[in-house]
Every structure is written in C-alpha cells, then in structure tokens.
Design a protein around this motif. Structure first.
Motif, PDB file in Angstrom:
ATOM      1  N   ASP A   1      50.012  15.383  19.381  1.00 21.37           N
ATOM      2  CA  ASP A   1      51.030  16.421  19.523  1.00 21.37           C
ATOM      3  C   ASP A   1      52.406  15.857  19.165  1.00 21.37           C
ATOM      4  O   ASP A   1      52.552  14.660  18.879  1.00 21.37           O
ATOM      5  N   GLU A   2      53.418  16.728  19.189  1.00 19.06           N
ATOM      6  CA  GLU A   2      54.812  16.317  19.043  1.00 19.06           C
ATOM      7  C   GLU A   2      55.349  16.070  20.455  1.00 19.06           C
ATOM      8  O   GLU A   2      55.471  17.004  21.247  1.00 19.06           O
ATOM      9  N   LEU A   3      55.641  14.808  20.771  1.00 19.34           N
ATOM     10  CA  LEU A   3      55.977  14.433  22.142  1.00 19.34           C
ATOM     11  C   LEU A   3      57.273  13.633  22.221  1.00 19.34           C
ATOM     12  O   LEU A   3      57.709  13.030  21.239  1.00 19.34           O
TER      13      LEU A   3
ATOM     14  N   LYS B   1      48.291  11.569  16.657  1.00 22.01           N
ATOM     15  CA  LYS B   1      47.309  10.939  17.542  1.00 22.01           C
ATOM     16  C   LYS B   1      47.845   9.617  18.095  1.00 22.01           C
ATOM     17  O   LYS B   1      48.302   8.749  17.348  1.00 22.01           O
ATOM     18  N   CYS B   2      47.778   9.455  19.413  1.00 21.89           N
ATOM     19  CA  CYS B   2      48.276   8.226  20.038  1.00 21.89           C
ATOM     20  C   CYS B   2      47.713   8.090  21.454  1.00 21.89           C
ATOM     21  O   CYS B   2      47.097   9.010  21.995  1.00 21.89           O
TER      22      CYS B   2
ATOM     23  N   ALA C   1      58.061  19.485  24.545  1.00 29.46           N
ATOM     24  CA  ALA C   1      59.078  20.533  24.569  1.00 29.46           C
ATOM     25  C   ALA C   1      58.440  21.908  24.670  1.00 29.46           C
ATOM     26  O   ALA C   1      57.454  22.205  23.991  1.00 29.46           O
ATOM     27  N   LYS C   2      59.005  22.762  25.521  1.00 33.07           N
ATOM     28  CA  LYS C   2      58.512  24.135  25.656  1.00 33.07           C
ATOM     29  C   LYS C   2      58.993  24.969  24.469  1.00 33.07           C
ATOM     30  O   LYS C   2      59.884  24.544  23.712  1.00 33.07           O
ATOM     31  N   PRO C   3      58.426  26.162  24.277  1.00 36.34           N
ATOM     32  CA  PRO C   3      58.925  27.046  23.223  1.00 36.34           C
ATOM     33  C   PRO C   3      60.431  27.269  23.384  1.00 36.34           C
ATOM     34  O   PRO C   3      60.951  27.305  24.503  1.00 36.34           O
TER      35      PRO C   3
ATOM     36  N   ASN D   1      63.641  22.348  20.857  1.00 36.49           N
ATOM     37  CA  ASN D   1      63.293  21.456  19.757  1.00 36.49           C
ATOM     38  C   ASN D   1      63.017  20.045  20.271  1.00 36.49           C
ATOM     39  O   ASN D   1      63.794  19.508  21.059  1.00 36.49           O
ATOM     40  N   ALA D   2      61.924  19.454  19.831  1.00 35.97           N
ATOM     41  CA  ALA D   2      61.518  18.140  20.348  1.00 35.97           C
ATOM     42  C   ALA D   2      62.546  17.051  20.024  1.00 35.97           C
ATOM     43  O   ALA D   2      62.840  16.197  20.863  1.00 35.97           O
TER      44      ALA D   2
END
Length: 376
Positions: free
Chosen positions: A51-53, A77-78, A89-91, A94-95
C-alpha cells in the motif's frame, strides 16, 4: 494557506496491529524491504503490506532532531517491524502531505523513556495535523517534492564527480592493489611526518592557556572534513605549536567501523590555530616527493584499505590501528608529474563540486523554509 487542525487518528488509519518483527537470525533474505524506526533495515522473502503508507518512529527514532526526520514514505510490498507506527492516509488526505506534516513534528511532551525514547500509540493519536483541502495538500506536497527531486539530483551530481576522480586516478596510476604499473613502494614514515594529537583531560601545570578549535574523530570522514560541529580545547603555547594544523595536512582516524579504519582526508584550510585530538593522526608530506591529494585518494583504494583491515585490532565491531602500523603503511610512488596531473584534475573537479554544493545548500534552505511555512 490557512488550515484547521485535526488529531492524527482522524486523518489516517493506524495499522500497527498488522506489524510483525523478525529477529535478524530468523529473516529469510528476499526482495521485499524490511523497515524499522528510521528506514530500511533489510530485505526479506515475504511481505505483510502492499500500500501507500507513512511510517512514523515508535521507539529509537530521531525525536527532537531538526535534521533527521521521524517519519518517511513507503510504497508497495514491504514488511514493517514494531519499531515504526504504520499509517495509511484516509480519503481526502494525501499521503505525501501527511508524511511532510510528521517528518519534523515536535514530540516534546509526547515521547517518554530516558535511554530509548518511545512514542506510544496513545500519545501518537493525540498529535495534531494541519488539515487543508485536497487541492492545497497536493500543491504543498508537489512543491516540496520538486525541491526534494532537485536535492537528490544535486547529490547524484556530487557522487558522479567523486566517481570521475576515482576513474581518473585509476586511468593515471593503474590498479593500486595489483600495482599493475609496477610503481616503487615505500613506507609512509619514509615520506612524511606523522604525529598523534592532543589528549583531552591531561594534567596541565601552567595557568596560561588558550582556547583553540580541534579536529575530533567525528570531523574526519572518508575523503572529506565535516565542519558541522567543531569543538574547542584549552592548550598551552607549546602544545599549540606542536599540534597546529597546516593547509594540506592529511588527517587519519585511529579507529572506527572495520570498513572505515584508516579513513582520512585533506584539511585544505584549517581554522586559525586549529589542532587535532589524540585519536587522529596528522600526516604531513614533503611535496617534492608526494602530493597530499594523491595520498588522500590512495587511501580510498584497496591497497591501503586491505592493509589496515589486515593489521587492525578489532574488538566488539570497532577496529583500530596504532602509530607503528600507520608508519609501515606501504605507499606506491608514481612520478611526481603524473601526481601533478591528477592534482590539477581534482582542483578542476572541486570547482564543479563547489558550484553544486552551493546549489544544494540553497535547496536545503528552501526545503526547510517550505516545511516551516506549511507545518510550523
């Protein structure tokens, strides 16, 4: 741009429950990044996130630092261990924006622990984030991203210039380890004056002392002098005369990580009345025999590195050399004319590096200004 403030738990999902630590002996080497409090730790065979984390240090982070961040972005992937909080980040958030809001967050009063500070999940949930509409978030993130891309480009340019110097060195002098061009070999002590530095905490009889700057181990890096922090020490006039550094002296460390033992660098323009401490050797050359710029680069190559690794005393991951071992360092001696050609090339390259470093410094200041402006 004005902003309202929201608690961190309002703007992101907290995925800490999915973290799994793996001890070093139990990790299976693979292609997936394994992250901890301050970044990449290893590569492993499996992953638990895709994911974008944003990862935020839980314990062992750079809390309180204005230079090293406590949060960073990961993508894809990690695997993440339990030393970093995992945030998504929620909707409408922005991450990248979320990450920048956290990177240099003032955690005073939030972290606890005397020797190893920890940001608990309870404390983390109370952190306040400046919340803006998505258009403003994207604008801020894009502006900072552009500056960071330029910073990375400048750093890459500096690295390429360093590689250029190494390539020119090999082109002129051949393979140092194999001595492919069969240069004469001499001991370092036969072509230089080598002095250890001043001892801190020594007993001094006279009251007539002067406060002067000194070079510590932390100032001598592999190929350059780090001027970030220069400490001072009180010395006698005799000590100052004995240890005073001159332009083009080469400073070498007595110990450190095994792969860095014997590291050294030229100090081209010492501070006035600057000296060096006893864990550093000062090597001074007669330039009718050898040029300091040649020797400083020679230290970066395998003939010197393998010599120090072979004779260094190693204890608990730290290696050290003594004066006798340094004096016996074998040094190859190419003709002085070739050394002068190399020195001229380095001088020209240094001019290019100076321009890049000036641009890099400006960009770093711009980045800090943007971060301060947007996130306080």
């Amino acid at each position: 741009m004005s902003a309202i403030y929201k608690k961190l738990e309002e703007v992101c999902e907290i995925l800490d429950s999915r973290r799994v630590p793996i001890t070093a002996k139990n990790r299976k080497t693979g292609i997936y990044p394994y992250y901890g409090a301050n970044g990449l730790q290893d590569y492993v065979a499996e992953y638990i996130f895709d994911d974008e984390l944003v990862l935020l240090a839980e314990d062992g982070g750079n809390f309180g630092s204005k230079e090293r961040p406590i949060a960073y972005r990961v993508s894809g992937k990690c695997w993440v261990n339990n030393h970093a909080h995992v945030l998504k980040a929620k909707p409408l958030v922005n991450a990248d924006y979320l990450c920048y809001a956290l990177m240099f967050y003032d955690t005073e009063g939030l972290v606890n622990g005397a020797t190893r500070q920890k940001l608990t999940q309870t404390a983390m949930r109370q952190m306040m984030i400046p919340y803006r509409n998505m258009t403003e978030q994207l604008q801020i993130a894009d502006e900072i991203n552009q500056v960071i891309r330029l910073i990375d480009k400048r750093k890459e340019e500096l690295s390429l210039l360093d590689q250029l110097v190494k390539s020119r060195f090999i082109e002129l002098f051949g393979d140092m380890y194999l001595n492919s061009l069969e240069w004469t070999e001499v001991s370092l002590e036969s072509i230089s004056d080598i002095v250890s530095g001043i001892t801190k905490g020594r007993k001094i009889k006279t009251a007539e002392l002067r406060e002067v700057p000194y070079m510590a181990v932390s100032n001598v890096k592999n190929g350059y002098i780090d001027w970030t922090t220069v400490k001072t020490i009180e010395v006698t006039e005799q000590e100052l005369n004995q240890y005073r550094l001159l332009p083009d002296d080469v400073l070498m460390t007595e110990g450190g990580d095994p792969d860095k033992v014997g590291r050294g660098a030229i100090i081209r323009e010492p501070l006035e009345n600057c000296i060096h401490q006893n864990h550093i050797f000062r090597v001074r050359f007669n330039e009718r025999d050898i040029l300091p710029v040649f020797f400083a680069e020679y230290l970066q190559h395998q003939r010197a590195k393998r010599y120090f690794l072979g004779c260094a005393k190693q204890t608990t991951g730290i290696a050290s050399i003594n004066m006798k071992q340094l004096r016996n360092l074998p040094v190859l001696m190419p003709p002085l004319e070739l050394q002068r050609q190399f020195a001229a090339f380095v001088a020209q390259t240094d001019k290019s590096k100076l321009a890049v470093e000036k641009s890099l410094k400006h960009l770093e200041i711009l980045k800090k200004s943007l971060m301060q402006q947007c996130f306080g």
